[in-house]
Each structure stands twice: as C-alpha cells, then as structure tokens.
Write a protein that holds these residues in place. Structure first.
Motif, short mmCIF file in Angstrom:
data_model
loop_
_atom_site.label_atom_id
_atom_site.label_comp_id
_atom_site.label_asym_id
_atom_site.label_seq_id
_atom_site.Cartn_x
_atom_site.Cartn_y
_atom_site.Cartn_z
N GLY A 1 -3.15 -18.25 17.93
CA GLY A 1 -4.24 -19.21 17.98
C GLY A 1 -5.15 -19.18 16.77
O GLY A 1 -5.74 -20.20 16.41
N ASP A 2 -5.27 -18.00 16.12
CA ASP A 2 -6.14 -17.93 14.95
C ASP A 2 -5.41 -18.33 13.67
O ASP A 2 -6.00 -18.35 12.60
N THR A 3 -4.11 -18.63 13.77
CA THR A 3 -3.31 -19.01 12.61
C THR A 3 -2.54 -20.29 12.91
O THR A 3 -1.45 -20.52 12.41
N LEU B 1 -7.40 -28.23 5.89
CA LEU B 1 -7.39 -27.56 7.19
C LEU B 1 -7.08 -26.07 7.03
O LEU B 1 -7.69 -25.23 7.71
N LEU B 2 -6.14 -25.73 6.18
CA LEU B 2 -5.75 -24.33 5.99
C LEU B 2 -6.91 -23.51 5.45
O LEU B 2 -7.14 -22.37 5.89
N GLU B 3 -7.63 -24.05 4.49
CA GLU B 3 -8.76 -23.30 3.91
C GLU B 3 -9.90 -23.18 4.91
O GLU B 3 -10.61 -22.17 4.93
N ARG B 4 -10.09 -24.18 5.74
CA ARG B 4 -11.12 -24.06 6.78
C ARG B 4 -10.71 -23.00 7.80
O ARG B 4 -11.56 -22.27 8.31
N GLU B 5 -9.43 -22.91 8.12
CA GLU B 5 -8.96 -21.85 9.02
C GLU B 5 -9.19 -20.48 8.40
O GLU B 5 -9.61 -19.53 9.07
N ARG B 6 -8.94 -20.35 7.10
CA ARG B 6 -9.12 -19.07 6.41
C ARG B 6 -10.59 -18.64 6.48
O ARG B 6 -10.90 -17.48 6.80
N ILE B 7 -11.49 -19.55 6.18
CA ILE B 7 -12.91 -19.21 6.18
C ILE B 7 -13.38 -18.83 7.58
O ILE B 7 -14.14 -17.86 7.75
N GLY C 1 -11.43 -33.10 15.50
CA GLY C 1 -11.07 -33.22 16.90
C GLY C 1 -10.65 -31.94 17.59
O GLY C 1 -10.24 -31.98 18.76
N HIS C 2 -10.75 -30.79 16.93
CA HIS C 2 -10.38 -29.52 17.56
C HIS C 2 -11.08 -28.38 16.82
O HIS C 2 -11.04 -28.32 15.60
N ARG C 3 -11.70 -27.48 17.58
CA ARG C 3 -12.44 -26.37 16.96
C ARG C 3 -11.54 -25.51 16.09
O ARG C 3 -11.94 -25.08 15.00
N TYR C 4 -10.33 -25.23 16.58
CA TYR C 4 -9.41 -24.35 15.85
C TYR C 4 -8.32 -25.13 15.12
O TYR C 4 -7.36 -24.54 14.66
N LEU C 5 -8.46 -26.45 15.07
CA LEU C 5 -7.58 -27.33 14.27
C LEU C 5 -6.15 -27.34 14.79
O LEU C 5 -5.20 -27.53 14.03
N MET C 6 -5.99 -27.15 16.09
CA MET C 6 -4.66 -27.16 16.68
C MET C 6 -4.10 -28.58 16.75
O MET C 6 -4.84 -29.54 17.00
N ASP C 7 -2.81 -28.72 16.47
CA ASP C 7 -2.08 -29.99 16.56
C ASP C 7 -2.59 -31.02 15.56
O ASP C 7 -2.39 -32.23 15.76
N ARG C 8 -3.18 -30.59 14.48
CA ARG C 8 -3.68 -31.52 13.46
C ARG C 8 -2.61 -31.84 12.41
O ARG C 8 -2.78 -32.77 11.62
N ILE C 9 -1.53 -31.07 12.38
CA ILE C 9 -0.44 -31.28 11.44
C ILE C 9 0.81 -31.64 12.22
O ILE C 9 1.12 -31.02 13.25
N VAL C 10 1.54 -32.66 11.76
CA VAL C 10 2.76 -33.12 12.43
C VAL C 10 3.84 -33.32 11.38
O VAL C 10 3.55 -33.46 10.19
N PRO C 11 5.12 -33.31 11.79
CA PRO C 11 6.17 -33.60 10.83
C PRO C 11 5.93 -34.95 10.15
O PRO C 11 5.69 -35.96 10.82
N GLU D 1 0.86 -19.59 2.90
CA GLU D 1 -0.05 -18.45 2.81
C GLU D 1 -1.17 -18.62 3.82
O GLU D 1 -2.14 -19.34 3.58
N GLY D 2 -1.01 -18.00 4.99
CA GLY D 2 -2.07 -18.02 5.99
C GLY D 2 -3.17 -17.04 5.63
O GLY D 2 -3.11 -16.35 4.62
N TRP D 3 -4.16 -16.93 6.48
CA TRP D 3 -5.31 -16.08 6.14
C TRP D 3 -4.95 -14.60 6.21
O TRP D 3 -5.56 -13.78 5.51
#
Length: 520
Positions: free
Chosen positions: A225-227, A258-264, A303-313, A458-460
């Motif tokens: 969930g955190d990645t 989105l990835l950089e916001r997840e890292r921060i 639309g999501h605090r942890y940015l889940m489902d924001r990326i799709v094929p 490269e995840g956090w």
C-alpha cells in the motif's frame, strides 16, 4: 559490461526503454547459467530477482533478472523433461548471496530445487501446506486447504558464556506486519540476529493468473500500500512493453509526478517515526502533520490519498487541472521550508544525534555483498538509482540528482531521506513547469499474441521489478513482482551486530523494509 558482449546466440530484445536502457531475454543451459552469474558479478552487475515457473505441464524454467550497464538481462534456464521439475538448477547464492531466500521461495512455490544450496529451510511455507504441494504448479488450483502442520524452525544457535536468545515476534505491538526476530545476545549487546519472515504470504502471483493482462494493475497496486504507484507503474510498463503500447507524453510526466509524491509522503512519515523512536515526540507530531497535509492534497488533486489506481495500461487514469497545479507548487514551497527547519532541529539536537550517529552501521562492502539497493544502499555509499542509471520517460529528460551518503548509519539514512525530499520537490516543480499537453491514455488494440515484458521503477524503497508473460487469450501466464526488501532484509541482520537490543526498533525503522510486499 554490456549485454551484447555475452554473445548469447538466442538473445532477444524485449523492449527499448526510452533513455539509456533496454531489456533482453536469453534461454541458457546449465553451464551458461553458472558462467553468466559469475561474469555479471565480476563486471559489477547485480541480481534484481530470481523466480521459477511451470511453462507447460511438467516443463519448468528458473529465471534470473540482472541489472547491467545497458539494461536488464533476463535469463531463463529450462528445467525438467515433461515429467516433473527434474534435477533442479545450479544455485547462484555463492555469487549473489541475496539469492538465498529467493531460491528457497522458488522451491516452495514451484518445486524447483537449487542444487548445491547451503540453506534449504522453508521460507514461505510455515506448515500451511504439505512439503510436496507447490501452489504455483499447474496441477494446483491455489485454493486447496490443509490443516496447519507448523513445526519448529531451525534457527542458528550461538553458544558461549553468557549468550542467550531473545525471541521477538512474529506478532508486534501496533499495526506492524508479522515477522520473527531471533537475537543472540550477551547482556544487551547483539552477537547475531536471524529473521524469519513469510508470515504474510497472500498467493498474489497465483491470483494474477485469474486476471486479464489489461486489468492486472489493480492487483499490482495492492501488493504494498505504501508503494502502490511504483508497483502499478512497473506492472503497466511490463504490459506496455509486452504489447508494444505507446504512452502519451503527458501520461509519462503525470506518472512521475505521482511517483515523486509517493516518495515524499513516505519519507515524511519515516522522519517523524525515526524521531519518535529516538524519544523526540515533537518530530513525530510535526512530520505527521506535514504528511497528512500532503495526503489530503493527493486526494483533492488525484482522487486518492495514497494514489491507488491512478496509473493504467496505456497511460494515467486521472488528469490534473491548473488550480491543482498551483496548489501543488504552493504546497511544495511550504513543505520545503518546513522540512529544512526540521532538518536543522534534527541535526542540532544532541539527543537525536547521540542515537542516530554510529547506530546500525552498514558498510559499503556489506551493502555490495548483499546487493542492497534503494535509499539504504545509497546511505552506505552504494549509488544505484534506476532513474539515474537506466532512466525511463520522463526521467531521461529531467535529470535526477542522486542523493547519497557514505556513513552507513541511522544518521546517514535520515540524511538521505531529507535530501530525497528536496530533490523530489525539485522534480515535481520541473514536471509541472514542463508538463506536456495532449491525451493521458492510449487506445489499446490487443492482438492476443503471447508475449513477454518487464517493468522497472525506482520506488521510494528501491527498484521495483515486474516480469510477465501473456497468453493468446489476453490472460497472464505468469506475473512475477519483486520488492527491493528481498535484497535489504538480510543486510539488516548485519547492521544490528554490535549494537544493543533497545536500538533495534530505531535501526529497523531506518531501513523500513516491507514484510508483505515480498511474501508473494
């Protein structure tokens, strides 16, 4: 060393990563499997992941993915003759020690035994299924139920005058995931730590076989969930490379945002928790507030605090409009200023520095030995970052400045987190300033041809890897996901040696590794 220098006769280019990286696949024999591992190690390459698969009834293959100068080399070694897993495959943990637990997991899931391996103890199977049952073999449905037959685990015992053991876990206080830590100590000084994980195995790799390839990103995003952004992006990248899908430029830049916001978000949470573990509750309160503000804007803008489902094929599931671009830039200014104030407090607080400095030292030599990656590796002078070494769009344009430290202790891992927050803020400003226009998702016309693809992000915590194979009907024949914690957990056992037991929570938090994310 470059991949084409190996001279594999059947080398297949799977994809080009725009930037400086490609992915290649080669089928090899036993001798080449062993020789390639040794050559890659000598050339400074590293093992990303190892996994097994049953390609057809009774026909198996063991796979290893390596990071080299010009990209990913995926080696497949056929095992078996149609009547079972055969005589196994040559083990490679003597070359890449981080492979030990991966080899143990490959046997328990697929039945492929690493010949010559010194450690063959169960890793994922805690007595929850029989020793002759392999959940990823085709004869297994994955839904079978068995009565638990858990037996004592053969921990390594340390003997000597005054030596005793302290067992911690697998159940911990709070909401921490399950894991067992067995300390061998004299007084409070730790002589040895041995971990036992695998309690959170969820059968995710089998679940992928029941999900259409173009829908698997939802499952990938729930591995950790955190990645969620990193895993979802890696999965979508693998699908897109397998199906030759072109991604709109705007979608690539939104994914990086989105990835950089997840890292921060994760670094803010960790800095507060590290302060709290060292007795500085003010740090926890302040960083918790900053993280909460950050997550709330995630929810408003995407639309999501942890940015889940924001990326799709094919791209991104959500766009961003001008008012939220302004809000994010304003928030970046605020967070930047607040974090710099907190860093001065952390650096000048004698009590914190007394706990941080010299605690949990992981030398560059040990980090290299275990193939440690991500922020833990960079804090020990091991400078690896896929965004820099093998940049994928849009990182080949925005030029990430790698943050590193040489000290290898808790203080270094704290410093790297501070530095990466500042760098991610800079990247967010750059991404928003140069955000391309246009569509955010491509139309996908699936041909149904079997194919393979890899994703590498490269995840956090470090690099997240996904390798998949699709079938003719749009199904997933196999999808293997790899969390960087596989490489970093064994290194934690070494970082605690010589420290006292009460410092373990602090050292463990400075690594902040994933339990469930690698128990797939």
């Amino acid at each position: 060393m470059r991949i084409d220098e190996f001279g594999f006769p059947n080398l297949v280019r799977l994809s080009d990563f725009a930037g400086r990286s490609s992915a290649f696949l080669a089928r090899v024999d036993h001798a080449t499997w062993i020789r390639a591992a040794a050559t890659i190690c000598e050339a400074g390459g590293r093992l990303i992941s190892l996994w097994g698969a049953e390609e057809a009834p009774g026909i198996f293959a063991i796979s290893a993915a390596y990071a080299l100068e010009d990209g990913i080399l995926w080696l497949q070694l056929p095992v078996g003759d149609g009547h079972g897993a055969g005589d196994g495959y040559p083990e490679i943990s003597t070359v890449f020690p981080c492979a030990i637990r991966m080899q143990r997991a490959a046997y328990e899931l697929v039945g492929l035994r690493a010949i010559g391996a010194g450690d063959t103890r169960p890793w994922l199977n805690h007595g929850n299924w029989p020793a002759d049952y392999f959940p990823l073999q085709k004869l297994s449905s994955g839904t079978e139920q068995f009565q638990s037959q858990e037996a004592d685990y053969a921990f390594v015992h340390v003997e000597g005058d005054g030596v005793h053991e302290i067992a911690v876990g697998p159940i911990h206080a709070g909401v921490i995931e399950p894991g067992h830590f067995r300390f061998s100590v004299v007084g409070e000084k730790v002589l040895r730590l041995e971990e036992r994980l695998g309690y959170a195995h969820r059968g995710i790799e089998r679940l992928f076989e029941h999900v259409p390839a173009l829908d698997g990103q939802r499952l990938a995003g729930r591995i950790a969930g955190d990645t969620t952004v990193a895993f979802t992006w890696a999965y979508c990248m693998a699908v897109e490379r397998a199906l030759c899908i072109q991604i709109p430029p705007r979608a690539q830049w939104l994914r990086a945002l989105l990835l950089e916001r997840e890292r921060i978000a994760n670094h803010l949470g960790d800095l507060g928790a590290l302060g709290n573990d060292a007795g500085f509750a003010y740090g926890l309160a302040h960083f918790s507030r900053l993280k909460e503000d950050w997550l709330r804007l995630n929810n408003q803008a995407f639309g999501h605090r942890y940015l889940m489902d924001r990326i799709v094929p094919g791209g991104a599931a959500t766009n961003i409009d001008l008012r939220f671009i302004t809000a994010i830039l304003t928030q970046c200014d605020h967070i930047d200023a607040q974090v710099r104030v907190m860093q001065h407090i952390y650096d000048d607080h004698s009590g914190l520095q007394d706990r941080f400095a010299g605690a949990g030292i992981l030398s560059e030599r040990v980090a290299k030995h275990f193939g440690v990656c991500g922020l833990v590796g960079r804090a020990s002078g091991r400078k690896t970052d896929v965004r820099v070494d093998h940049p994928y769009p849009p990182y080949h344009e925005v030029q990430v400045q790698m943050v590193s430290d040489e000290r290898g202790d808790v203080a270094a891992r704290v410093a790297v987190r501070f530095g990466e927050i500042y760098e991610s803020i800079r990247l967010i400003r750059t991404l928003l300033a140069d955000l391309p226009g246009g569509e955010i998702v491509s139309r996908i016309e699936y041909t149904g041809s079997p194919s393979r693809g890899v994703g590498w992000i490269e995840g956090w915590r470090g690099d997240v890897f996904v390798a998949l194979e699709t079938g003719a009907s749009g199904t997933l024949l196999r999808c293997h996901c790899h969390d960087p914690s596989w490489q970093n957990w064994p290194a934690l056992e070494h970082a605690i040696i010589g420290n006292i037991v009460p410092d373990f929570p602090l050292i463990n938090k400075s690594f902040n590794l994933n339990y469930a994310g690698h128990d797939l």
